[in-house]
Scaffold this active site. Structure first.
Site: not given
Ligand code: DX5
Ligand code: ZN
Length: 216
Positions: A11, A36, A38, A40, A69, A71, A140, A146-147, A178-180
């Site tokens: 991402s 990927h 993002d 927003m 993606h 959002m 998700m 947020f990352g 996606d996420g963490g």
């Molecule tokens: C969060 C995004 C993710 C984000 C994931 O809303 O959709 O794609 O970049 O970041 P990490 O891998 O650091 O959780």
């Molecule tokens: Zn994403």
């Protein structure tokens, strides 16, 4: 159970926005499969990131498919622009529009692969009616926006449930998470097809982290 080959989608939310081409090339050389992206809007989620012009520029320099993606609220206003800009996969959120089915059809008609995502608090039953229309379901495992947030292990049950349904019905729909996602949390994701990883890939040796996720 046979090992399921995994695609890794770094991402670029965790990349250096002043050096996107350089970072994109680095994760490509390191074995990433998709990029990927993002998007927003500050309404559907609290953060604002990038829009159509940046996707258009990324397309010019990317050798990998762009996995966009969205959002954003009312994505129907923008899907045409994102497909024209070069999105290969275009994912909308089921919570972001009154008629997800129509927007997914619109994405396919425009020539991209439609994807559907859901927030952690949204029940799986909200996306099931659309499974036959889509090429990608994006689960998700953090609250979108947020990352660098912590993985929510309770969301992994959705992946297991989706795997069952998709295999039983023999649907052509990839499961993306996606996420963490990192070397520890990946143990919960054996049944996924595509793993998005932002901070884990960008804050570590790219090749090693991508390899670790693929082999987990
Ligand atoms: C969060 C995004 C993710 C984000 C994931 O809303 O959709 O794609 O970049 O970041 P990490 O891998 O650091 O959780
Ligand atoms: Zn994403």
């Amino acid at each position: 159970m046979a090992l399921r080959p995994k695609l890794i989608a770094p991402s670029i939310l965790s990349a250096d926005f002043a050096n996107l081409a350089r970072d994109l090339e680095a994760v490509t050389a390191a074995g990433g499969d998709w990029i990927h992206v993002d998007v927003m809007d500050g309404h559907f989620v609290d953060n604002i990131t990038i829009g159509v012009p940046v996707v258009k520029s990324l397309k010019k320099v990317s050798k990998l498919p762009l996995d966009v993606h969205l959002m954003i609220e009312k994505p129907e206003r923008y899907v045409e622009a994102f497909v024209k800009a070069g999105a290969d996969y275009l994912t909308i959120h089921v919570e972001s529009t009154n008629n997800p089915g129509a927007v997914l059809d619109q994405i396919r008609q425009l020539g991209a692969k439609p994807g559907l995502s859901l927030r952690p608090r949204t029940p799986l039953s909200d996306v099931l009616p659309f499974l036959e229309k889509i090429d990608l379901i994006l689960v998700m495992t953090v609250e979108p926006g947020f990352g660098g947030q912590s993985f929510m292990p309770d969301q992994a049950a959705k992946v297991t449930e989706l795997r069952k349904i998709i295999d039983e019905k023999k649907l052509n729909c990839l499961i993306e998470v996606d996420g963490g996602v990192n070397d520890k949390t990946v143990v919960h994701l054996k049944e996924a097809d595509v793993l998005v990883a932002g901070s884990y890939v960008f804050q570590n040796d790219h090749r090693k982290s991508i390899e670790t996720l693929k082999q987990a």
